[in-house]
Design a protein around this motif. Structure first.
Motif, short mmCIF file in Angstrom:
data_model
loop_
_atom_site.label_atom_id
_atom_site.label_comp_id
_atom_site.label_asym_id
_atom_site.label_seq_id
_atom_site.Cartn_x
_atom_site.Cartn_y
_atom_site.Cartn_z
N ARG A 289 2.22 1.82 -3.51
CA ARG A 289 1.19 2.34 -4.41
C ARG A 289 0.91 3.81 -4.16
O ARG A 289 0.80 4.60 -5.09
CB ARG A 289 -0.10 1.54 -4.26
CG ARG A 289 -0.13 0.33 -5.11
CD ARG A 289 -1.47 -0.34 -5.20
NE ARG A 289 -2.58 0.36 -4.62
CZ ARG A 289 -3.61 -0.22 -4.05
NH1 ARG A 289 -3.65 -1.52 -3.98
NH2 ARG A 289 -4.59 0.48 -3.55
N SER A 290 0.79 4.20 -2.89
CA SER A 290 0.50 5.61 -2.59
C SER A 290 1.70 6.48 -2.93
O SER A 290 1.55 7.61 -3.39
CB SER A 290 0.10 5.78 -1.13
OG SER A 290 1.19 5.50 -0.29
N ARG B 85 0.83 -1.21 0.00
CA ARG B 85 0.00 0.00 0.00
C ARG B 85 0.86 1.26 0.00
O ARG B 85 0.53 2.23 -0.68
CB ARG B 85 -0.94 0.00 1.21
CG ARG B 85 -2.10 -0.95 1.05
CD ARG B 85 -3.03 -0.91 2.23
NE ARG B 85 -2.41 -1.60 3.35
CZ ARG B 85 -2.18 -1.07 4.54
NH1 ARG B 85 -2.55 0.15 4.80
NH2 ARG B 85 -1.60 -1.77 5.50
N ASP B 86 1.98 1.24 0.74
CA ASP B 86 2.86 2.40 0.77
C ASP B 86 3.50 2.65 -0.60
O ASP B 86 3.64 3.79 -1.03
CB ASP B 86 3.95 2.23 1.82
CG ASP B 86 3.42 2.35 3.23
OD1 ASP B 86 2.27 2.82 3.38
OD2 ASP B 86 4.14 1.98 4.18
N ARG C 158 1.73 6.99 -6.67
CA ARG C 158 0.67 7.92 -7.04
C ARG C 158 1.11 9.37 -6.78
O ARG C 158 0.90 10.25 -7.61
CB ARG C 158 -0.60 7.61 -6.25
CG ARG C 158 -1.81 8.39 -6.70
CD ARG C 158 -3.06 7.99 -5.93
NE ARG C 158 -3.36 6.58 -6.08
CZ ARG C 158 -3.56 5.73 -5.08
NH1 ARG C 158 -3.51 6.14 -3.84
NH2 ARG C 158 -3.83 4.46 -5.31
N SER C 159 1.74 9.62 -5.65
CA SER C 159 2.18 10.98 -5.35
C SER C 159 3.35 11.39 -6.24
O SER C 159 3.46 12.56 -6.61
CB SER C 159 2.57 11.10 -3.88
OG SER C 159 3.69 10.30 -3.59
#
Length: 142
Positions: free
Chosen positions: A94-95, A91-92, A98-99
């Motif tokens: 992916r985020s 999850r980290d 994205r950023s």
């Protein structure tokens, strides 16, 4: 009070003190759906694999129902905490990706040796970046 309002209140009373849906249950839900779809595809071509996937999907659905209606909140929360700790890295990443895609003021380069991400301002031309972790050189155009 209308019929749907009564049914909603009855459902709320039923679920009071129970675990409900959490991240692990959502993962079980998607895994069960995927196993069901694959079993439908494979049941005609490879009947033994399709049957095995069907039983795996049914086991996932039973675990999902058990966890959803369980009143042992401490155990279910501990299971969910283990699951979220296990999937935190994914999850980290992916985020973070994205950023990085949203950032228009910087370019991001990945070191080939240690896989660390280096950030450089846009518009500096051809530069040589030194990795802060391992000291490797990266030649790139910003």
């Amino acid at each position: 009070m209308g019929f749907f309002k009564k049914m909603g209140n009855a459902f709320v009373r039923l679920m009071y003190g129970r675990n409900g849906m959490d991240q692990l249950n959502l993962a079980l839900l998607w895994a069960g759906l995927g196993a069901d779809l694959l079993s439908m595809i494979f049941i005609r071509r490879v009947p033994s694999a399709g049957t095995a996937l069907y039983y795996a999907a049914m086991a996932l659905w039973l675990i999902l129902l058990f966890r959803t209606f369980s009143r042992n909140l401490c155990k279910r929360q501990a299971e969910n905490a283990k699951w979220t700790a296990l999937t935190r890295g994914l999850r980290d990443r992916r985020s973070g990706a994205r950023s990085r895609r949203a950032d228009r003021d910087h370019r991001y380069f990945t070191c080939k040796n240690c896989r660390s991400v280096c950030r450089v301002p846009v518009g500096k031309g051809k530069i040589e970046i030194t990795c802060p972790k391992c000291g490797a050189k990266i030649r790139a155009k910003t």
